[in-house]
Design a protein around this motif. Structure first.
Motif, PDB file in Angstrom:
ATOM      1  N   UNK A  91      -5.611 -29.838 -41.079  1.00 58.67           N
ATOM      2  CA  UNK A  91      -5.095 -30.656 -39.974  1.00 58.67           C
ATOM      3  C   UNK A  91      -3.906 -30.005 -39.277  1.00 58.67           C
ATOM      4  N   UNK A  92      -3.870 -28.685 -39.317  1.00 56.92           N
ATOM      5  CA  UNK A  92      -2.876 -27.966 -38.528  1.00 56.92           C
ATOM      6  C   UNK A  92      -3.289 -27.968 -37.059  1.00 56.92           C
ATOM      7  N   UNK A  93      -4.601 -28.055 -36.815  1.00 57.00           N
ATOM      8  CA  UNK A  93      -5.109 -28.274 -35.462  1.00 57.00           C
ATOM      9  C   UNK A  93      -6.007 -29.501 -35.484  1.00 57.00           C
ATOM     10  N   UNK A  94      -5.909 -30.307 -34.452  1.00 57.32           N
ATOM     11  CA  UNK A  94      -6.691 -31.531 -34.333  1.00 57.32           C
ATOM     12  C   UNK A  94      -7.275 -31.597 -32.933  1.00 57.32           C
ATOM     13  N   UNK A  95      -8.070 -32.602 -32.669  1.00 56.04           N
ATOM     14  CA  UNK A  95      -8.673 -32.726 -31.349  1.00 56.04           C
ATOM     15  C   UNK A  95      -7.584 -32.733 -30.284  1.00 56.04           C
ATOM     16  N   UNK A  96      -7.812 -31.928 -29.253  1.00 52.83           N
ATOM     17  CA  UNK A  96      -6.923 -31.750 -28.105  1.00 52.83           C
ATOM     18  C   UNK A  96      -5.694 -30.883 -28.405  1.00 52.83           C
TER      19      UNK A  96
END
Length: 501
Positions: free
Chosen positions: A330-335
């Protein structure tokens, strides 16, 4: 699509990575080839001052980051995934592709085009796209694309462009690297190479998502960083063997310029600043590469990750593995605004800015056997180290003969101290050079000596049991011979020299 139309939001819809079942730790070489694992000098890792990424020399930055790993025989490698005795590269590739399609909820009949990169596959290292498409049951157009370690980003750029035309809706990209197929186990390069595959589906996403901009440059200046040759393996089969090439130092010399050029210009094209990027993904072919990139771009280390200790160098699969791990953690998520950078030797360096969509992921890879931290850390100190030394053939010949050997040895020690970020008295001239230098820095030192002193030094003089004392004498002999050869009346005017050839 009309050139005046608004570009469609196209990007990665699903992503999967696949690795062989064998996780090979450093114990493998320590037990099977104990003579290969040298006893390194016990130097503590030197903390270095955090330097602004825009103010320092590219190679200086590289050498500062590699220095902490030079006391480690394995240069930061802890484990790597390699093909087992009964595993095939094709099976690993198919598993990644099948999982990417399943995650996207696509049938093979819904794939309109497929692009594949197969580095060092089982069939003599050649492309195996026909076998791959046949095994997957694909009936769409499919072709191979190769841009060394930048292959994944170049394939993504091509897939997006094809879908923008309206000719295709769903593109499947499969990228693989099987380094264990191309190195000898008795070559220390094998310590750093791993196997794996990744696949992703490219399709239209939600508005404002997907790829926003790309920047691709040529890395032809690094041609010769690796050498490839055909040989017969111990089982009597032909294979392509990879070794470190004589231009290996170019990877260190150009790394900072390439990452700055690509990332900064991609951000400008996307209409954002580097400060606005939520997360950075770098291909990490060495343990220190992520540190080099964060310092070159002057960004916080917390905005990226380093998977090299888990996988070794997995070439073009790395950006996909890093994206997969970052999404799972979860270091990158949607958008999220993501910048991905890759550097492929003798091919291209590329940066892609994308807004992450609702990307479906395949099965999580097996966890590592070794506990390690993937965070990138920069430590600080106020220790002052020597500056980059300079020397010339003229300066050597200007001093009395009995002092020439010392001036050359001082020059070499100062160079090592500068690159290793240590003090000169920590360099023991009787230790083998291989205890201080990795292969990249060896070629850089060779190049530096040849430019400064206008002589040629055989590369084998840096390996084996050769030390600074041996190298110093060789350099002095060659400087004197070079001077004698240039003299038109050396028999009458040159001073008597004793040459230890």
């Amino acid at each position: 699509m009309s050139p005046f139309s608004t570009p469609l939001p196209i990007g990665i819809r699903s992503l999967a990575i696949s690795f062989p079942s064998v996780i090979r730790t450093n114990d493998y070489w320590q037990q099977k080839y104990p003579e290969m694992v040298r006893s390194q000098p016990k130097r503590s890792r030197k903390n270095r001052a955090a330097i602004s990424g825009t103010a320092d020399c590219g190679f200086d930055l590289w050498s500062q980051e590699v220095a902490p790993y030079l006391s480690d025989s394995f240069r930061g490698s802890l484990e790597r995934r390699v093909l087992g005795e009964n595993e095939s590269s094709l099976a690993v590739q198919c598993r990644a592709a099948t999982e990417a399609l399943a995650a996207a909820k696509l049938d093979v009949r819904e794939v309109d085009v497929a692009i594949a990169t197969s580095l060092f596959a089982d069939n003599l290292g050649m492309d195996n796209t026909p076998q791959l498409t046949q095994k997957l049951g694909l009936n769409c157009p499919a072709w191979s694309l190769e841009s060394t370690c930048s292959s994944a980003l170049i394939a993504l750029q091509n897939a997006c462009a094809l879908i923008q035309t309206g000719e295709y809706q769903n593109a499947l990209v499969i990228v693989s690297h099987f380094g264990s197929n191309t190195v000898r186990e008795t070559d220390t390069l094998a310590w750093s190479l791993g196997d794996g595959a990744g696949a992703f589906v490219v399709a239209q996403l939600q508005p404002n998502q997907g790829v926003l901009a790309n920047k691709v440059v040529s890395t032809a200046d690094t041609h010769g960083a690796y050498s490839h040759q055909l040989e017969i393996d111990p089982f009597g089969k032909p294979r392509i063997t990879t070794q470190t090439g004589e231009n290996a130092s170019s990877l260190a010399e150009t790394a900072v310029d390439f990452v700055r050029t690509c990332c900064q210009e991609a951000a400008v094209k996307a209409g954002v600043s580097l400060a606005q990027i939520d997360f950075f993904v770098f291909n990490t072919p060495t343990a220190w590469y992520a540190n080099v990139c964060t310092r070159a771009l002057d960004i916080e280390p917390e905005r990226t990750l380093n998977l090299y200790p888990y996988y070794g160098n997995i070439g073009p699969v790395f950006p996909l593995a890093n994206l997969n791990h970052a999404a799972r953690e979860e270091k990158i998520q949607e958008n999220s605004l993501v910048l991905v950078y890759t550097n492929g030797a003798s091919a291209t360096a590329a940066a892609t800015v994308m807004r992450w969509g609702d990307v479906a992921l395949g099965t999580a890879p097996a966890p590592p056997l070794t506990s390690c931290d993937t965070r990138v850390r920069l430590q600080e100190t106020q220790t002052s180290y020597p500056s980059q030394p300079t020397l010339s053939k003229t300066k050597v010949l200007a001093v009395v003969p009995e002092k020439r050997q010392q001036i050359i040895q001082d020059y070499l020690i100062a160079w090592l101290a500068h690159c290793l970020q240590c003090l000169p008295d920590e360099i023991n001239p009787d230790r083998p050079l291989t205890m201080w230098l990795d292969s990249l820095m060896t070629f850089f030192l060779k190049s530096r000596i040849e430019v400064d002193l206008e002589i040629c030094v055989p590369i084998e003089k840096f390996f084996g049991n050769n030390n600074l004392t041996n190298l110093t004498q060789l350099i002095l002999d060659r400087v004197i011979l070079s001077n004698l050869a240039q003299s038109t009346n050396c028999n009458e005017t040159s001073e008597q020299e004793t040459l230890n050839l």
